[in-house]
Motif scaffolding. Structure first.
Motif, PDB file in Angstrom:
ATOM      1  N   TYR A 161       0.930  -1.223  -0.076  1.00 21.83           N
ATOM      2  CA  TYR A 161      -0.017   0.122   0.116  1.00 21.83           C
ATOM      3  C   TYR A 161       0.717   1.270   0.166  1.00 21.83           C
ATOM      4  O   TYR A 161       1.544   1.581   0.939  1.00 21.83           O
ATOM      5  N   HIS A 162       0.879   1.881  -1.210  1.00 21.38           N
ATOM      6  CA  HIS A 162       1.881   2.916  -1.487  1.00 21.38           C
ATOM      7  C   HIS A 162       1.348   4.404  -1.734  1.00 21.38           C
ATOM      8  O   HIS A 162       0.566   4.440  -2.146  1.00 21.38           O
ATOM      9  N   ASN A 163       2.431   5.327  -1.429  1.00 22.18           N
ATOM     10  CA  ASN A 163       2.091   6.582  -1.512  1.00 22.18           C
ATOM     11  C   ASN A 163       3.291   7.209  -2.037  1.00 22.18           C
ATOM     12  O   ASN A 163       4.415   7.170  -1.210  1.00 22.18           O
ATOM     13  N   SER A 217       7.842   5.164   1.476  1.00 21.48           N
ATOM     14  CA  SER A 217       6.811   4.432   0.813  1.00 21.48           C
ATOM     15  C   SER A 217       7.996   4.165  -0.498  1.00 21.48           C
ATOM     16  O   SER A 217       8.093   3.182  -0.925  1.00 21.48           O
ATOM     17  N   TYR A 229      -2.990   3.629  -2.526  1.00 22.88           N
ATOM     18  CA  TYR A 229      -4.074   3.663  -1.710  1.00 22.88           C
ATOM     19  C   TYR A 229      -4.846   5.100  -1.553  1.00 22.88           C
ATOM     20  O   TYR A 229      -5.989   5.065  -1.015  1.00 22.88           O
ATOM     21  N   ARG A 239       2.031   4.488   6.201  1.00 20.67           N
ATOM     22  CA  ARG A 239       2.565   3.825   5.040  1.00 20.67           C
ATOM     23  C   ARG A 239       3.969   3.767   5.372  1.00 20.67           C
ATOM     24  O   ARG A 239       4.648   4.485   6.058  1.00 20.67           O
ATOM     25  N   PRO A 240       4.461   2.853   4.512  1.00 20.59           N
ATOM     26  CA  PRO A 240       3.723   1.991   3.415  1.00 20.59           C
ATOM     27  C   PRO A 240       3.450   0.840   4.327  1.00 20.59           C
ATOM     28  O   PRO A 240       3.992   0.348   5.273  1.00 20.59           O
ATOM     29  N   ILE A 267       4.055  -2.264   8.862  1.00 27.89           N
ATOM     30  CA  ILE A 267       4.152  -1.149   8.276  1.00 27.89           C
ATOM     31  C   ILE A 267       5.935  -0.811   8.056  1.00 27.89           C
ATOM     32  O   ILE A 267       6.493  -0.939   9.079  1.00 27.89           O
TER      33      ILE A 267
END
Length: 113
Positions: free
Chosen positions: A5-7, A13, A32, A91-92, A102
């Motif tokens: 789950y990436h930003n 991340s 996400y 994140r991530p 995490i």
């Protein structure tokens, strides 16, 4: 297959994604903030992390400070808050089967690989 789950705006991340790319593991990227996890998905992630919803909240985010700081929400309400405001999600997050971490450090990422 791993899921991250990436930003892309987050340096931690990006570092985790870079490390996954260098590994031999197959993985799926979930941006996400665009592909927002459902309430059910968030509950599954929390179960795999073994943590409470508030533990997954980024308490330094503007939306948290403006809308949630100092409030006593139920676990369900925190999950809904994360669904409605995905920027609140730590994140991530890397998921591998029935476990998740995490992955803000190399050690955490190594633990899940």
């Amino acid at each position: 297959m791993l899921i991250i789950y990436h930003n892309n705006s987050c340096s931690k991340s990006r570092e985790a994604l870079k490390a996954l790319t260098k590994s031999d593991e197959e993985f799926q990227i979930v941006n996400y903030l665009e592909d927002i996890p459902s309430v059910v998905e968030l509950k599954n992630i929390l179960q795999k992390l073994g943590c409470k919803p508030h533990d997954l909240i980024r308490t330094n985010e503007k939306v948290y400070l403006e809308k949630y700081k100092g409030k006593e929400l139920t676990d369900e309400e925190w999950i809904i808050a994360m669904h409605e405001n995905p920027i609140l999600i730590q994140r991530p997050i890397v998921v591998n089967g029935d476990r998740a971490v995490i992955a803000r450090t190399d050690d955490a990422l190594d633990e899940i690989l």
